[in-house]
Structures are given as structure tokens and as C-alpha cells.
Design a protein around this motif. Structure first.
Motif, PDB file in Angstrom:
ATOM      1  N   THR A  57       0.818  -1.221   0.000  1.00 57.62           N
ATOM      2  CA  THR A  57       0.000   0.000   0.000  1.00 57.62           C
ATOM      3  C   THR A  57       0.849   1.268   0.000  1.00 57.62           C
ATOM      4  O   THR A  57       0.328   2.367  -0.166  1.00 57.62           O
ATOM      5  CB  THR A  57      -0.956   0.042   1.215  1.00 57.62           C
ATOM      6  OG1 THR A  57      -0.183   0.183   2.412  1.00 57.62           O
ATOM      7  CG2 THR A  57      -1.799  -1.212   1.316  1.00 57.62           C
ATOM      8  N   THR A  58       2.157   1.099   0.197  1.00 55.00           N
ATOM      9  CA  THR A  58       3.055   2.256   0.145  1.00 55.00           C
ATOM     10  C   THR A  58       2.972   2.955  -1.212  1.00 55.00           C
ATOM     11  O   THR A  58       3.144   4.158  -1.319  1.00 55.00           O
ATOM     12  CB  THR A  58       4.489   1.792   0.451  1.00 55.00           C
ATOM     13  OG1 THR A  58       4.517   1.362   1.808  1.00 55.00           O
ATOM     14  CG2 THR A  58       5.513   2.894   0.276  1.00 55.00           C
ATOM     15  N   LYS A  59       2.666   2.172  -2.240  1.00 55.77           N
ATOM     16  CA  LYS A  59       2.525   2.754  -3.580  1.00 55.77           C
ATOM     17  C   LYS A  59       1.500   3.890  -3.578  1.00 55.77           C
ATOM     18  O   LYS A  59       1.624   4.844  -4.333  1.00 55.77           O
ATOM     19  CB  LYS A  59       2.062   1.688  -4.571  1.00 55.77           C
ATOM     20  CG  LYS A  59       3.127   0.667  -4.905  1.00 55.77           C
ATOM     21  CD  LYS A  59       2.558  -0.314  -5.917  1.00 55.77           C
ATOM     22  CE  LYS A  59       3.540  -1.435  -6.182  1.00 55.77           C
ATOM     23  NZ  LYS A  59       2.916  -2.504  -6.988  1.00 55.77           N
ATOM     24  N   ASP A  60       0.460   3.754  -2.775  1.00 51.87           N
ATOM     25  CA  ASP A  60      -0.580   4.786  -2.747  1.00 51.87           C
ATOM     26  C   ASP A  60      -0.357   5.821  -1.653  1.00 51.87           C
ATOM     27  O   ASP A  60      -1.054   6.827  -1.594  1.00 51.87           O
ATOM     28  CB  ASP A  60      -1.954   4.139  -2.525  1.00 51.87           C
ATOM     29  CG  ASP A  60      -2.219   3.064  -3.561  1.00 51.87           C
ATOM     30  OD1 ASP A  60      -1.876   3.305  -4.738  1.00 51.87           O
ATOM     31  OD2 ASP A  60      -2.723   1.988  -3.186  1.00 51.87           O
ATOM     32  N   LYS A  61       0.591   5.549  -0.779  1.00 51.92           N
ATOM     33  CA  LYS A  61       0.806   6.480   0.331  1.00 51.92           C
ATOM     34  C   LYS A  61       1.761   7.609  -0.054  1.00 51.92           C
ATOM     35  O   LYS A  61       1.584   8.745   0.365  1.00 51.92           O
ATOM     36  CB  LYS A  61       1.366   5.732   1.538  1.00 51.92           C
ATOM     37  CG  LYS A  61       0.302   4.880   2.224  1.00 51.92           C
ATOM     38  CD  LYS A  61       0.877   4.108   3.375  1.00 51.92           C
ATOM     39  CE  LYS A  61      -0.193   3.263   4.048  1.00 51.92           C
ATOM     40  NZ  LYS A  61       0.401   2.118   4.750  1.00 51.92           N
ATOM     41  N   CYS A  62       2.793   7.272  -0.818  1.00 53.22           N
ATOM     42  CA  CYS A  62       3.755   8.309  -1.183  1.00 53.22           C
ATOM     43  C   CYS A  62       3.242   9.047  -2.419  1.00 53.22           C
ATOM     44  O   CYS A  62       2.509   8.475  -3.224  1.00 53.22           O
ATOM     45  CB  CYS A  62       5.123   7.680  -1.455  1.00 53.22           C
ATOM     46  SG  CYS A  62       5.698   6.704  -0.042  1.00 53.22           S
TER      47      CYS A  62
END
Ligand SMILES: *[C@@H]1O[C@H](CO)[C@@H](O)[C@H](O)[C@H]1NC(C)=O
Ligand SMILES: *[C@@H]1O[C@H](CO)[C@@H](O)[C@H](O)[C@H]1NC(C)=O
Ligand SMILES: *[C@@H]1O[C@H](CO)[C@@H](O)[C@H](O)[C@H]1NC(C)=O
Length: 602
Positions: free
Chosen positions: A206-211
Motif C-alpha cells: 500500500t506504500t505505492k498509494d501512500k507516497c
């Protein structure tokens, strides 16, 4: 009038005072200026606009805050030099906006206009840091270790002549910063991603959508970052990782995070406050920011779920090993726990260069004496406390002093807390020396002795030392001896371990040496060259002269120039080209009834 001002510019000699701590570091002139002084920033804006801004600053919950931003004028004053700028003035910060003394973000308006090389910067009240030095000291630890970091200084702020107190000034990581620091010459920096949101771990899809893309014009350009996350997750070995990221550079940052005991960046439970940047060579690098709670501040056992100590109220964090400190990142298993040889060397390098009590305790004294009178005035007047709903740590001048020494401070209302700076350094240094094997000269012992693992539970009590402020007192057996630093200890050799490879290769490629001798015209006349940041005091047919270490030096021809030669002596540049008189500085004219310096472009 002109002449007396030029004479008074001789006090600028102080500008070239030796700055050994910084010999290997590139900074903008703004931060060179702030190295030895606390300048004034005087912001002027309409009373109505300011009242509205104060209104918008009334916040006790960040999620209910709204942005506020306006154009304003700013005078920048140091050493009697007064310069004027048009700025964008904005309420700034995240957590900072919930405190009684909110932060501001400033941008110098006008294309190509900067405040001595810096275009965007932040002013922070750092109300929860009793020492007011965490941001400054931690970024210096990074830079002295050969790691890129935001730059930090101090200023006094006035708004419409109202005294707002002392603020921590820091650079902002933006396209321009990247271009300057990395030498990335591309016009648009499209591959800089900011990870502000909690939980931006590399092993979490989900880091892909957080940064987010840090360049507002390319918000949708996320593919490179998504690919990076996929590649890291697929990596099994160090060499897999080396193909996509600057591994040793990343590891040195991780060593730093543990060394300064921060929970507010990659290693922490919140895993945020950093950027990932893909350099022109395709390799990704890590850049942390926001260091106001580093150095053992607000560190809680509850931030370490799954660790054996997570339910104990208070532990000795200085005695927690890297393995117990980090939260089971697969990448760190590959890069550190499977074989910590490289990691140990990186730790050893940071210790030798900077994280040792000789270097840092001396440095803390220097920074503290610079800001001391300003902090005193600020605290006495409760300056800048415009957010009446905001959290107030109630740290006063005495707490500032105590917390920069050995006193562990605890605030009853909000639970803000923090090791005394020197206390953290000496305690953690002792642990590192035991665990990794470091001798009295702050060098790694070879062959490596067996790591010494130390206990970290202790008994303590909290003793009132001010309104709502307590000191955490450990049992007698856990007290440490205050350390008398040896100020002559220094490891000023340029760091090579874990420094950014791309930048290093680029620097090595450039035939800098040759270029420098050509530009350094004064060598022929048996005078050394000045640094570019040294102020020209006198000009003759050979070139411009400055003073360093109390003797004349020649200012190299390739140094960046200001728009008009009189600006550095406190004059405005003329808005016309009518020369009225000429002296060794350059041409002079008159504008609005005042002497002004004719632009080089006339
Ligand atoms: C703005 O406010 C200050 C102080 O409240 C006052 O002295 C000044 O005259 C005001 N300026 C204008 C233009 O109203
Ligand atoms: C932490 O380690 C030090 C040695 O560096 C030791 O003296 C101290 O007792 C340990 N602290 C605790 C709380 O056990
Ligand atoms: C002045 O001293 C500093 C520190 O020793 C040195 O780096 C610098 O080159 C000296 N400047 C000149 C012009 O000799």
C-alpha cells in the motif's frame, strides 16, 4: 554615507571565520550566514490579512485546520545589512500547527530570486523540543557523516513589527534542492516522491498509494515509484538491491536513525517523513526530513509493537540494539542481520566523524551560545504564541538549558518528553562502543570483540521542575558521569563510506582541480583563493579581494555573482541604469532619493 557603510562592512570579517565542522559540506550562503549569527526576518503584510492569518492559526486538531497563504514583504537583516524581498507567507507544518507557536513556510517570489541561494524554507517554533537544538544537531550529524540533509539555522521573526521570537529555519526538499545537491541538471525533477503518510514501508504494497510525487505538475507520474516498490519486494540479496538503490547510502541513514534514536522516519513505527528519489542514473536514494523529535525525544515503548519491551512504561532506549530497535524490515534482514560487517563500519564512521562526545558536546556548547540570548528573550516574552488553542509544552529558558545538558524532561499535559542532548549522546555512545567495539579514540577495534549486550530496564521517578514539567530521575545506579569533551578531537577526513555514489562519481568525473587553478587568479600573486561565500571587500584590476583567516585572498572568477555589486554592502540594486558615481565597488545611482547600486546588466 556610502563610504562609512563600506567601512562598516569590514565587520564582515567574521563571515570567514573558520568553520571546521563544515569543511566538507556544501551549503547555500543563507546557511553560511546563519552559522555564526541569528538574523532577523521582518515580515510586513496588511493588518487585516495578518488578523485573518492569526484567526486561521487557532487550531487544536490538525484535521480541522485550513491552509492560509498570502503575499508579503520581508526584510532580512544581519550585520546591519538590510535586504528586501517579496515573499509568499504561509502557515506551515503539520504537528507544528497544533502547538501554541505555529510554524510558517516562506517562498521568495520572483523567478531566479532567492534568499542567499535558498528559495523555499520553513520557520518552526519547535515548542515540544525543550533544547531547541534537535533539528540543528541531527542534521549536522547527517552532513558531517557525508549524508545529504536539509540545512538548519535560526532566525528572529517579526510580523508587522510584533516580535514573534526565535524560529528554527530549515531548507525544504524541492526540485531546486535536488538540482543543487545532486547536480541533477534536468529542468523538471519528476522522480522525487514524498512519503508523509504513516506506514510507508518498503515491504508494504500500500506504500505505492501512500507516497506522492513531490512535483505538483507530475502528480500522476507514479510508475517509476511503483516499479521500485515491486523490485524491492522481489529482491532476495544485497546484489539484487544494489541494482535499484544506493544500498550503503541507505544503510548509513538507517545507522543514523538508530544512533539518534528517532521513531519519526523509516525505522519508526510511523515510517514516514522521507523522500525517495530516482537519480539520473536510475538508482534510488533515501532522503529523510523533519528532525525536531530526534535524539531520544518523545520515544515511547508503545511505538515498538511486537518487541519484548513494548508494554513497559519507560526503558533505557540508549541500551536498545539496532536489531531490537528496527521493526522487522525484510530489507534489513538481508542488509544487516544476516551479516553486519558493512553496517558496523558505517556506524563506526558516523561515530568517528561526529557521534562521539568530544565532537558533539563541544558543538552543542557552540550552538547553544549562539542562540542562548535569543531563546532567553523569546521565553521571557512567550513570543509567537498566537494559537490560543494550541498545545503548550511550558518549557522555559531553564528547561532549554537543562535539556541541552543531562536532564530528561517530561511534560505532564501532553507527555512530551526527551533525553537531555548530552545525556543521550554519552549514554548511546557508551552502548555503541560496547556493542560494536570502539576504542577511546572513537575508532573501531579490529578484530571485532564480542558484542556486549546491555540491560535496558530501570527504575525511575518523575520530579516536578516547573509548571507541568518534570525531570525523569533514574535510580542512582543508572546515573552517568558527565563527560569533559576534548575539543581538539576531530575527524575531518572526507567521508567515503556510504556517501551518495552518484554524487561522488560526478564529482570525481569533473576535472575540478584544473578548473579551480584557472579561476584562482590570486595564486599567481602569491595570495590564496577565497571561498565563494567570502565577501568581496575591494576590487582592483586583478579581481575582487576578500579576507579569510585575517589575510587577503582572491575571489575566484567562477563564483556566483549578485545582481548588483552594492547589494552585499546593504544597498538596493537600482531600478535604472543612470550612473552618478563610481568607486572600487562599482557604479552607483540614485533611486527614490537613496543611493543604489547599478546592476551588472546595465
Ligand atoms: C496595524 O496595526 C498596528 C498595531 O496593531 C498599528 O500600529 C498600525 O497603525 C496598523 N496599521 C494600519 C495600516 O492600520
Ligand atoms: C545501560 O548500559 C550501561 C553501559 O553502557 C550500563 O552501565 C547501564 O546500567 C545500562 N542501563 C540499564 C538501565 O540497564
Ligand atoms: C582559512 O582557514 C580554513 C580553515 O583552516 C581553510 O579551510 C581555508 O582554506 C583558509 N583560507 C585561506 C584563504 O587560506
Amino acid at each position: 554615507m556610502k563610504f562609512s557603510n563600506i567601512l562598516s562592512s569590514l565587520s564582515l570579517f567574521a563571515l570567514s571565520a573558520s568553520a571546521a565542522f563544515w569543511d566538507n559540506i556544501e551549503r547555500t550562503e543563507l546557511f553560511e550566514i546563519m552559522e555564526t549569527r541569528v538574523p532577523e526576518m521582518r515580515v510586513t503584510l496588511g493588518n487585516d490579512t495578518w488578523n485573518e492569518m492569526v484567526e486561521k492559526a487557532q487550531v487544536n486538531d490538525l484535521s480541522k485546520s485550513s491552509p492560509f497563504e498570502t503575499q508579503a514583504q520581508m526584510k532580512f537583516i544581519y550585520d546591519g545589512v538590510e535586504e528586501e524581498y517579496i515573499i509568499n507567507f504561509k502557515l506551515g507544518g503539520r504537528y507544528s500547527r497544533e502547538t501554541i507557536k505555529p510554524g510558517y513556510n516562506i517562498k521568495i517570489k520572483g523567478s531566479g530570486e532567492t534568499l542567499h541561494g535558498t528559495k523555499n524554507f520553513r520557520l518552526r517554533g519547535d515548542n515540544r523540543d525543550a533544547s531547541l537544538m534537535r533539528e540543528k544537531i541531527t542534521t549536522e550529524i547527517l552532513q558531517k557523516s557525508g549524508l545529504l540533509a536539509v540545512e538548519v539555522g535560526y532566525t528572529e521573526l517579526y510580523v508587522n513589527d510584533q516580535y514573534m521570537g526565535i524560529y528554527v529555519v530549515s531548507d525544504a526538499v524541492k526540485g531546486k534542492w535536488i538540482r543543487r545537491k545532486f547536480g541533477d541538471e534536468r529542468e523538471d525533477i519528476k522522480t522525487l516522491y514524498q512519503c508523509k503518510e504513516d506506514g510507508s514501508r518498503l515491504d508494504d504494497p500500500t506504500t505505492k498509494d501512500k507516497c506522492v510525487n513531490a512535483n505538483e505538475d507530475f502528480l500522476d507520474y507514479m510508475e517509476p515509484f511503483h516499479k521500485f516498490i515491486d523490485q524491492v519486494q522481489a529482491a532476495k540479496t544485497r546484489s539484487d538491491l544494489e541494482k535499484i538503490m544506493d544500498v550503503d547510502n541507505f544503510l548509513k541513514y538507517m545507522a543514523f536513525e538508530w544512533i539518534v534514536g528517532t521513531w519519526d522516519h523509516y525505522l519508526g513505527n510511523f515510517c514516514h517523513n522521507f523522500y525517495w528519489y530516482q537519480q539520473p542514473n536510475g538508482i534510488w536514494v533515501y532522503i529523510p526530513y523533519d528532525h525536531d523529535v530526534d535524539m531520544g525525544s518523545d520515544i515511547w515503548t508503545a511505538f515498538f509493537p511486537d518487541k519484548p519491551f513494548s508494554s513497559i512504561d519507560e526503558i533505557e532506549f540508549a541500551n536498545v540494539s539496532f536489531k531490537d530497535f528496527e521493526l522487522n524490515h525484510p530489507i534489513l534482514k538481508i542488509l544487516v542481520h544476516d551479516d553486519d560487517t558493512v553496517f558496523r563500519q558505517l556506524v563506526g564512521d558516523i561515530v568517528s566523524k561526529v557521534f562521539n562526545p568530544d565532537t558533539l558536546l563541544t558543538r552543542i556548547n557552540t550552538v547553544r551560545s549562539l542562540i542562548d540570548p535569543y531563546v532567553k528573550k523569546d521565553k521571557e516574552l512567550n513570543a509567537g504564541m498566537i494559537n490560543k488553542l494550541g498545545k503548550n509544552s511550558r518549557y522555559n529558558y531553564e528547561h532549554f538549558y537543562l535539556n541541552s545538558e543531562y536532564t530528561y524532561i517530561f511534560n505532564d499535559d501532553y507527555g512530551f518528553k526527551g533525553y537531555g542532548l548530552k545525556d543521550w549522546i554519552v549514554r548511546h555512545y557508551n552502548f555503541i562502543a560496547n556493542y560494536y567495539g570502539i576504542d577511546k579514540n572513537h575508532k573501531l577495534i579490529e578484530p571485532r570483540p564480542e558484542p556486549v549486550v546491555l540491560p535496558y530496564t530501570f527504575t525511575y521517578e518523575r520530579v516536578l521542575i516547573g509548571e507541568k514539567v518534570r525531570e525523569v530521575v533514574r535510580g542512582q545506579q543508572y546515573a552517568i558521569q558527565q563527560y569533559s569533551p576534548n575539543p581538539s578531537y576531530a575527524d575531518d577526513s572526507a567521508p567515503v563510506l556510504g556517501v551518495n555514489k552518484f554524487i561522488k562519481e560526478q564529482k570525481d568525473k569533473k576535472p575540478q582541480q584544473i578548473e579551480q587553478t584557472e579561476q584562482c587568479w590570486s595564486k599567481k600573486l602569491n595570495y590564496p583563493c577565497c571561498k565563494c561565500t567570502t565577501y568581496p571587500i575591494y576590487k582592483d584590476n586583478d579581481g575582487a579581494w576578500g579576507i579569510e583567516n585575517n589575510s587577503w585572498c582572491g575571489i575566484p572568477n567562477n563564483c556566483p555573482k549578485s545582481e548588483c555589486p552594492g547589494k552585499i554592502y546593504g544597498y538596493n540594486c537600482c531600478d535604472n541604469c543612470n550612473v552618478i558615481s563610481t568607486d572600487q565597488i562599482g557604479n552607483w545611482g540614485i533611486s527614490n532619493g537613496q543611493w543604489c547600486s547599478i546592476k551588472e546588466s546595465c
